[in-house]
Write a protein that holds these residues in place. Structure first.
Motif, PDB file in Angstrom:
ATOM      1  N   ALA A  87       0.298  -1.213  -0.090  1.00  0.00           N
ATOM      2  CA  ALA A  87       0.141   0.306  -0.080  1.00  0.00           C
ATOM      3  C   ALA A  87       0.678   0.981  -0.160  1.00  0.00           C
ATOM      4  CB  ALA A  87      -0.660   0.177   1.447  1.00  0.00           C
ATOM      5  N   GLU A  88       0.983   1.771  -1.226  1.00  0.00           N
ATOM      6  CA  GLU A  88       2.045   2.965  -1.436  1.00  0.00           C
ATOM      7  C   GLU A  88       1.411   4.545  -0.895  1.00  0.00           C
ATOM      8  OE1 GLU A  88       3.405   2.622  -4.879  1.00  0.00           O
ATOM      9  OE2 GLU A  88       4.574   0.684  -4.657  1.00  0.00           O
ATOM     10  N   ARG A  89       0.262   3.900  -0.854  1.00  0.00           N
ATOM     11  CA  ARG A  89      -0.525   5.509  -0.412  1.00  0.00           C
ATOM     12  C   ARG A  89      -1.698   5.388   0.304  1.00  0.00           C
ATOM     13  NH1 ARG A  89      -2.448   9.468  -4.677  1.00  0.00           N
ATOM     14  NH2 ARG A  89      -3.905   7.507  -5.440  1.00  0.00           N
ATOM     15  N   ILE A  90      -1.721   6.188   2.090  1.00  0.00           N
ATOM     16  CA  ILE A  90      -2.856   5.932   2.605  1.00  0.00           C
ATOM     17  C   ILE A  90      -3.109   7.225   3.074  1.00  0.00           C
ATOM     18  CG2 ILE A  90      -3.003   5.164   5.090  1.00  0.00           C
ATOM     19  CD1 ILE A  90      -1.397   2.600   4.134  1.00  0.00           C
ATOM     20  N   MET A  91      -4.230   6.243   3.275  1.00  0.00           N
ATOM     21  CA  MET A  91      -5.427   8.590   3.937  1.00  0.00           C
ATOM     22  C   MET A  91      -4.835   9.542   3.223  1.00  0.00           C
ATOM     23  SD  MET A  91      -4.064   7.787   7.788  1.00  0.00           S
ATOM     24  CE  MET A  91      -5.072   9.445   8.357  1.00  0.00           C
ATOM     25  N   GLY A  92      -4.994   9.478   1.734  1.00  0.00           N
ATOM     26  CA  GLY A  92      -5.462  10.018   0.472  1.00  0.00           C
ATOM     27  C   GLY A  92      -4.069  10.950   0.473  1.00  0.00           C
ATOM     28  N   LEU A  93      -3.008  10.160   0.345  1.00  0.00           N
ATOM     29  CA  LEU A  93      -1.586  10.640   0.334  1.00  0.00           C
ATOM     30  C   LEU A  93      -1.228  10.393  -0.908  1.00  0.00           C
ATOM     31  CD1 LEU A  93       0.549  11.127   4.050  1.00  0.00           C
ATOM     32  CD2 LEU A  93      -1.273  12.702   3.288  1.00  0.00           C
TER      33      LEU A  93
ATOM     34  N   GLY B 149      -0.477   1.476  12.553  1.00  0.00           N
ATOM     35  CA  GLY B 149       0.186  -0.596  13.202  1.00  0.00           C
ATOM     36  C   GLY B 149       0.732  -0.845  11.515  1.00  0.00           C
ATOM     37  N   TRP B 150       0.204  -1.918  11.772  1.00  0.00           N
ATOM     38  CA  TRP B 150       0.919  -2.832  10.865  1.00  0.00           C
ATOM     39  C   TRP B 150      -0.041  -4.312  11.062  1.00  0.00           C
ATOM     40  CZ3 TRP B 150       5.371  -3.399   8.217  1.00  0.00           C
ATOM     41  CH2 TRP B 150       6.260  -3.810   8.081  1.00  0.00           C
ATOM     42  N   MET B 151      -0.687  -4.444   9.945  1.00  0.00           N
ATOM     43  CA  MET B 151      -1.688  -5.551   9.548  1.00  0.00           C
ATOM     44  C   MET B 151      -1.567  -6.099   8.288  1.00  0.00           C
ATOM     45  SD  MET B 151      -4.656  -3.446  11.201  1.00  0.00           S
ATOM     46  CE  MET B 151      -5.751  -3.771  10.907  1.00  0.00           C
ATOM     47  N   TRP B 152      -1.918  -6.974   8.584  1.00  0.00           N
ATOM     48  CA  TRP B 152      -2.015  -7.908   7.989  1.00  0.00           C
ATOM     49  C   TRP B 152      -3.068  -7.804   6.608  1.00  0.00           C
ATOM     50  CZ3 TRP B 152       2.483 -10.060   5.860  1.00  0.00           C
ATOM     51  CH2 TRP B 152       3.719 -10.288   7.168  1.00  0.00           C
ATOM     52  N   ASN B 153      -2.644  -8.562   5.384  1.00  0.00           N
ATOM     53  CA  ASN B 153      -3.879  -9.058   4.592  1.00  0.00           C
ATOM     54  C   ASN B 153      -5.068  -7.200   4.914  1.00  0.00           C
ATOM     55  OD1 ASN B 153      -2.405 -11.196   4.634  1.00  0.00           O
ATOM     56  ND2 ASN B 153      -3.673 -12.280   4.463  1.00  0.00           N
ATOM     57  N   GLN B 154      -4.665  -6.379   4.396  1.00  0.00           N
ATOM     58  CA  GLN B 154      -5.384  -5.935   4.822  1.00  0.00           C
ATOM     59  C   GLN B 154      -5.592  -4.022   4.221  1.00  0.00           C
ATOM     60  OE1 GLN B 154      -7.685  -4.039   8.139  1.00  0.00           O
ATOM     61  NE2 GLN B 154      -8.071  -6.193   8.715  1.00  0.00           N
ATOM     62  N   PHE B 155      -6.120  -3.365   3.594  1.00  0.00           N
ATOM     63  CA  PHE B 155      -5.978  -2.128   2.786  1.00  0.00           C
ATOM     64  C   PHE B 155      -6.109  -1.021   2.704  1.00  0.00           C
ATOM     65  CE2 PHE B 155      -4.114  -4.396  -1.512  1.00  0.00           C
ATOM     66  CZ  PHE B 155      -2.835  -3.809  -1.841  1.00  0.00           C
ATOM     67  N   PHE B 156      -5.786   0.193   3.419  1.00  0.00           N
ATOM     68  CA  PHE B 156      -6.916   0.937   4.128  1.00  0.00           C
ATOM     69  C   PHE B 156      -7.232   2.089   2.352  1.00  0.00           C
ATOM     70  CE2 PHE B 156      -5.315  -0.950   7.657  1.00  0.00           C
ATOM     71  CZ  PHE B 156      -6.839  -1.149   8.226  1.00  0.00           C
TER      72      PHE B 156
ATOM     73  N   VAL C 233      -5.145   2.494  -4.672  1.00  0.00           N
ATOM     74  CA  VAL C 233      -5.600   0.970  -3.273  1.00  0.00           C
ATOM     75  C   VAL C 233      -3.789   0.354  -2.828  1.00  0.00           C
ATOM     76  CG1 VAL C 233      -6.857  -0.598  -2.376  1.00  0.00           C
ATOM     77  CG2 VAL C 233      -7.260   1.482  -3.886  1.00  0.00           C
ATOM     78  N   GLY C 234      -3.293  -0.263  -3.464  1.00  0.00           N
ATOM     79  CA  GLY C 234      -2.312  -0.665  -3.376  1.00  0.00           C
ATOM     80  C   GLY C 234      -1.526  -1.914  -4.211  1.00  0.00           C
TER      81      GLY C 234
ATOM     82  N   ILE D 237     -10.071  -4.816   2.146  1.00  0.00           N
ATOM     83  CA  ILE D 237     -10.019  -3.598   2.157  1.00  0.00           C
ATOM     84  C   ILE D 237     -11.277  -3.086   2.675  1.00  0.00           C
ATOM     85  CG2 ILE D 237     -10.501  -1.634   0.015  1.00  0.00           C
ATOM     86  CD1 ILE D 237      -9.568  -3.416  -2.005  1.00  0.00           C
ATOM     87  N   LYS D 238     -10.781  -2.014   3.835  1.00  0.00           N
ATOM     88  CA  LYS D 238     -10.751  -1.378   4.725  1.00  0.00           C
ATOM     89  C   LYS D 238     -11.397   0.052   4.080  1.00  0.00           C
ATOM     90  CE  LYS D 238     -11.601  -3.274   9.232  1.00  0.00           C
ATOM     91  NZ  LYS D 238     -11.076  -2.761  11.010  1.00  0.00           N
ATOM     92  N   ILE D 239     -12.518   0.277   4.419  1.00  0.00           N
ATOM     93  CA  ILE D 239     -12.224   2.280   3.904  1.00  0.00           C
ATOM     94  C   ILE D 239     -12.774   2.752   5.130  1.00  0.00           C
ATOM     95  CG2 ILE D 239     -14.213   3.748   2.487  1.00  0.00           C
ATOM     96  CD1 ILE D 239     -13.390   0.900   0.898  1.00  0.00           C
ATOM     97  N   HIS D 240     -11.748   3.666   4.818  1.00  0.00           N
ATOM     98  CA  HIS D 240     -11.359   4.584   6.497  1.00  0.00           C
ATOM     99  C   HIS D 240     -12.228   5.988   5.957  1.00  0.00           C
ATOM    100  CE1 HIS D 240      -8.176   6.740   8.531  1.00  0.00           C
ATOM    101  NE2 HIS D 240      -8.674   7.554   7.814  1.00  0.00           N
ATOM    102  N   ASP D 241     -12.814   6.343   7.614  1.00  0.00           N
ATOM    103  CA  ASP D 241     -13.482   7.385   8.001  1.00  0.00           C
ATOM    104  C   ASP D 241     -13.107   8.596   7.876  1.00  0.00           C
ATOM    105  OD1 ASP D 241     -16.688   8.047   8.080  1.00  0.00           O
ATOM    106  OD2 ASP D 241     -15.603   8.626  10.514  1.00  0.00           O
TER     107      ASP D 241
END
Ligand SMILES: *[C@@H]1O[C@H](CO)[C@@H](O)[C@H](O)[C@H]1NC(C)=O
Length: 418
Positions: A34-40, A54-61, A74-75, A147-151
């Motif tokens: 996941a190279e871009r997280i939280m919209g950056l 934190g370090w999460m396995w098998n999840q994208f945000f 997304v990744g 893939i978790k959608i970040h609020d």
């Protein structure tokens, strides 16, 4: 770290820089990045904000409601088997694959094709595999990821009612609970402050206050009097982001009515009243009404009238008109002008439902002087013999005295017999 020969996914975030030891997936054959997280953006992400997710396995945000110019990145799916010669093909299946989430089958890059709303769906389960284009064989077995959608704070607090109606007794002590108002926020309550609501009062001070956390409205002034002011319109705001600047807000209205307590005794507006009655008035005749004022309402203003003392206590009665709270003075015994032509009565008005809490404001009764003048009536003379039968001879001469009757006039001198 999973080291079995099944497919392992690894996502790395900015924490990569902080925990470099984790960065040696020697035996990991395939991973997600996941190279871009939280919209950056990619460039920003390296230099700037480090997410503490934190370090999460098998999840994208993925950020919800993303409105940037491009599709949201997304990744990346990647496997060590990929020699970069275009021989491998990445395949994505599961929730939204091909519609919401588009994969570049050559590079493994995943993009979100549409804006996503966390409040609609917050989690997508997908599966990834990599196959050899020449042989059609899977070089990696299929594996699942999320893939978790970040609020983001895209929902303002909403009150459960547009207008609340509430009552509280007047003269309540400071801090008496009046009503609780509640606002809800559709944002993620488990992440950040987007759903953290703080209540405040925009209108209604200094009479009322609101608890910032619970939304309970309380009285804030002692001795509020209904007789002084009965209705209050209070405006409460709910603001998310813990009430900080930039939070979203909603408001509601609370109509508060002070209810009556018996904090006012009855009071006669005058100290003396005058009535008159013909001495001939039949028993029960109403001579007139008196009224003590009581600013309270309902049973708190209910009054009972009585004759407390005076020289005519047995001659008159006072009864209470329950509809008007007036006292009606009536004749109880036959009056006689010649015997007594003026009575003085002490009349009392008493609250029938006094409240001991307010006895210090009392007494909850009042008295007034009532004068009753008895008026003379022109009564017929009274003869001293019951029957005026006088026997007269038939041959009696004109002018002869045949007898004598005596009449007495019971009236006073001004009503002389004519
Ligand atoms: C609330 O109070 C306002 C102002 O006194 C009044 O106009 C309105 O009708 C009230 N609303 C309700 C539902 O009682």
């Amino acid at each position: 770290m999973k080291t079995c020969n099944c497919l392992s996914f690894l996502i790395w975030t900015c924490m990569i820089h902080e925990i470099p030891t984790l960065l040696s997936p020697k035996r990991t054959s395939m991973y997600l990045q996941a190279e871009r997280i939280m919209g950056l953006s990619k460039d920003q992400g390296k230099a700037m904000h480090r997410t503490k997710r934190g370090w999460m396995w098998n999840q994208f945000f993925l950020l919800e409601e993303y409105t940037g110019p491009d599709t949201q990145y997304v990744g990346k799916l990647h496997t060590d088997q990929d020699k970069g010669d275009g021989n491998l093909k990445y395949i994505l299946t599961g929730d939204g694959a091909g519609s919401l989430f588009i994969i570049d089958e050559n590079t493994g890059d995943i993009h979100a094709a549409k804006r996503l709303d966390r409040e609609e769906k917050s989690l997508y389960v997908l599966r990834a595999k990599a196959i050899d284009r020449n042989t059609g064989r899977q070089v990696e077995p299929e594996s699942e990821f999320i893939i978790k959608i970040h609020d983001i704070n895209d929902n303002e607090p909403k009150f459960t009612k547009d207008i609340y109606i509430a009552n509280v007794p007047e003269k309540s002590g400071v801090g008496t609970s009046v009503i609780q108002v509640t606002a809800t926020d559709a944002d993620d309550a488990n992440y950040g402050n987007s759903a953290k609501i703080v209540y405040s009062i925009l209108q209604g001070q200094p009479y009322f206050s609101v608890d910032p956390e619970t939304g309970i409205i309380k009285t804030a002034l002692p001795d509020m009097s209904r007789e002084n002011r009965e209705q209050y319109q209070v405006v409460i705001q709910a603001k998310d982001m813990g009430g900080q600047m930039g939070g979203l807000s909603g408001t509601t209205m609370v109509n508060i009515t002070l209810t009556d307590v018996n904090d006012n005794p009855p009071r006669f507006p005058q100290s003396t009243y005058q009535f008159s009655s013909l001495e001939s008035a039949p028993l029960g005749t109403s001579l007139g009404r008196i009224k003590a004022n009581d600013p309270d309402v309902g049973e708190n203003a209910a009054i009972e009238y009585s004759i407390a003392a005076g020289d005519g206590s047995d001659m008159f009665d006072i009864i209470t008109d329950k509809d008007t709270q007036e006292g009606i003075l009536t004749v109880k015994k036959q009056l006689d002008f010649e015997k007594k032509n003026l009575y003085n009565l002490k009349v009392e008005a008493t609250n029938t439902h006094p409240d001991p809490r307010f006895f210090y404001l009392g007494p909850f009764k009042d008295s007034a002087l009532v004068k009753v003048y008895v008026e003379d009536v022109d009564e017929p003379p009274v003869f001293n013999i019951p029957s005026n039968l006088i026997e007269v001879d038939e041959d009696v001469r004109e002018g002869s005295i045949i007898g004598q009757v005596i009449a007495q006039d019971p009236d006073a001198t001004r009503n002389l017999i004519k």
